[in-house]
Write a protein that holds these residues in place. Sequence first.
Motif, PDB file in Angstrom:
ATOM      1  N   UNK A 105       4.830   5.695   2.663  1.00  0.00           N
ATOM      2  CA  UNK A 105       4.621   7.048   2.163  1.00  0.00           C
ATOM      3  C   UNK A 105       5.637   7.382   1.078  1.00  0.00           C
ATOM      4  N   UNK A 106       5.136   7.560  -0.138  1.00  0.00           N
ATOM      5  CA  UNK A 106       5.940   8.028  -1.263  1.00  0.00           C
ATOM      6  C   UNK A 106       5.150   9.174  -1.874  1.00  0.00           C
ATOM      7  N   UNK A 107       5.407  10.414  -1.425  1.00  0.00           N
ATOM      8  CA  UNK A 107       4.638  11.552  -1.947  1.00  0.00           C
ATOM      9  C   UNK A 107       4.641  11.584  -3.473  1.00  0.00           C
ATOM     10  N   UNK A 108       3.548  12.051  -4.042  1.00  0.00           N
ATOM     11  CA  UNK A 108       3.353  12.024  -5.492  1.00  0.00           C
ATOM     12  C   UNK A 108       4.512  12.651  -6.247  1.00  0.00           C
ATOM     13  N   UNK A 109       5.049  13.770  -5.750  1.00  0.00           N
ATOM     14  CA  UNK A 109       6.143  14.410  -6.484  1.00  0.00           C
ATOM     15  C   UNK A 109       7.368  13.491  -6.557  1.00  0.00           C
ATOM     16  N   UNK A 110       7.658  12.755  -5.483  1.00  0.00           N
ATOM     17  CA  UNK A 110       8.788  11.823  -5.509  1.00  0.00           C
ATOM     18  C   UNK A 110       8.484  10.630  -6.404  1.00  0.00           C
ATOM     19  N   UNK A 111       7.275  10.129  -6.332  1.00  0.00           N
ATOM     20  CA  UNK A 111       6.876   9.018  -7.185  1.00  0.00           C
ATOM     21  C   UNK A 111       7.003   9.407  -8.654  1.00  0.00           C
TER      22      UNK A 111
ATOM     23  N   UNK B 274       0.863  -1.178   0.000  1.00  0.00           N
ATOM     24  CA  UNK B 274       0.000   0.000   0.000  1.00  0.00           C
ATOM     25  C   UNK B 274       0.901   1.229   0.000  1.00  0.00           C
ATOM     26  N   UNK B 275       0.791   2.025  -1.056  1.00  0.00           N
ATOM     27  CA  UNK B 275       1.617   3.217  -1.217  1.00  0.00           C
ATOM     28  C   UNK B 275       0.725   4.441  -1.064  1.00  0.00           C
ATOM     29  N   UNK B 276       1.026   5.258  -0.073  1.00  0.00           N
ATOM     30  CA  UNK B 276       0.284   6.486   0.208  1.00  0.00           C
ATOM     31  C   UNK B 276       1.030   7.635  -0.457  1.00  0.00           C
ATOM     32  N   UNK B 277       0.387   8.298  -1.413  1.00  0.00           N
ATOM     33  CA  UNK B 277       1.058   9.328  -2.210  1.00  0.00           C
ATOM     34  C   UNK B 277       0.803  10.750  -1.700  1.00  0.00           C
TER      35      UNK B 277
ATOM     36  N   UNK C  98      -3.136   4.408  11.640  1.00  0.00           N
ATOM     37  CA  UNK C  98      -2.286   5.065  12.629  1.00  0.00           C
ATOM     38  C   UNK C  98      -2.638   6.546  12.585  1.00  0.00           C
ATOM     39  N   UNK C  99      -2.971   7.094  13.753  1.00  0.00           N
ATOM     40  CA  UNK C  99      -3.338   8.516  13.825  1.00  0.00           C
ATOM     41  C   UNK C  99      -2.233   9.302  14.527  1.00  0.00           C
TER      42      UNK C  99
ATOM     43  N   UNK D  94       0.466  14.900   5.756  1.00  0.00           N
ATOM     44  CA  UNK D  94      -0.826  14.224   5.703  1.00  0.00           C
ATOM     45  C   UNK D  94      -0.683  12.776   6.179  1.00  0.00           C
ATOM     46  N   UNK D  95       0.396  12.143   5.779  1.00  0.00           N
ATOM     47  CA  UNK D  95       0.659  10.764   6.172  1.00  0.00           C
ATOM     48  C   UNK D  95       0.835  10.663   7.685  1.00  0.00           C
ATOM     49  N   UNK D  96       1.571  11.630   8.273  1.00  0.00           N
ATOM     50  CA  UNK D  96       1.759  11.650   9.728  1.00  0.00           C
ATOM     51  C   UNK D  96       0.434  11.765  10.467  1.00  0.00           C
ATOM     52  N   UNK D  97      -0.484  12.549   9.915  1.00  0.00           N
ATOM     53  CA  UNK D  97      -1.771  12.782  10.581  1.00  0.00           C
ATOM     54  C   UNK D  97      -2.638  11.528  10.608  1.00  0.00           C
ATOM     55  N   UNK D  98      -2.646  10.773   9.510  1.00  0.00           N
ATOM     56  CA  UNK D  98      -3.464   9.557   9.418  1.00  0.00           C
ATOM     57  C   UNK D  98      -2.958   8.719   8.263  1.00  0.00           C
TER      58      UNK D  98
END
Length: 178
Positions: free
Chosen positions: A28-34, A9-12, A92-93, A17-21
């Motif tokens: 976590x692979x932010x869209x710009x890095x992906x 599961x890749x969260x972009x 995870x919150x 935002x990933x830290x929050x939930x």
Amino acid sequence: MAQHQDLVVVDVRSAAEFEALHIKGSYNVPLNLLSEHTEDLVSRLGERVVLVCHSGVRAEQARQRLATVGLESAYVLEGGASGFADAGGDVVRGASRWDLERQVRLVVGSLVLTGLVGGKFVSPKLRTVAGIIGTGLTFSAATNTCAMGKALSAMPWNKAAVEPTATSAIQQIPARSE
């Protein structure tokens, strides 16, 4: 996820935002890095990939990008991380913060309101602010991009304690098993 050990599961979304939930066990692979390092990422991914964001827009952009380098089996999770949480999924919150899309709506709405009220009471020329925002929203919809969101994501309140680099984001994902 428990039934498919090879599922990744890749969260972009942004690191903040990933830290929050985020979905427990997601990466976590932010869209710009992906987008900048798609081939490096695909070399680590298997065939079972689920992409996550808030509304599905960024995840769909990531899916399309991955497809350009041969990974056509990725799926977009409908409802995003918050929808997964609402459905009782294991998440995870962290510290609560406004979603980027909510921030965009606040800024855009405030600018339109300021332009209209200012146009009535200060100078009719201020109504052009509302026109400019409308033009920007139209362009945003036509191109499926969001310049306001990109600008807001650079603000200090939208930064994570540790922002991922391309290497750290990609290397966190276990190497594909052949």
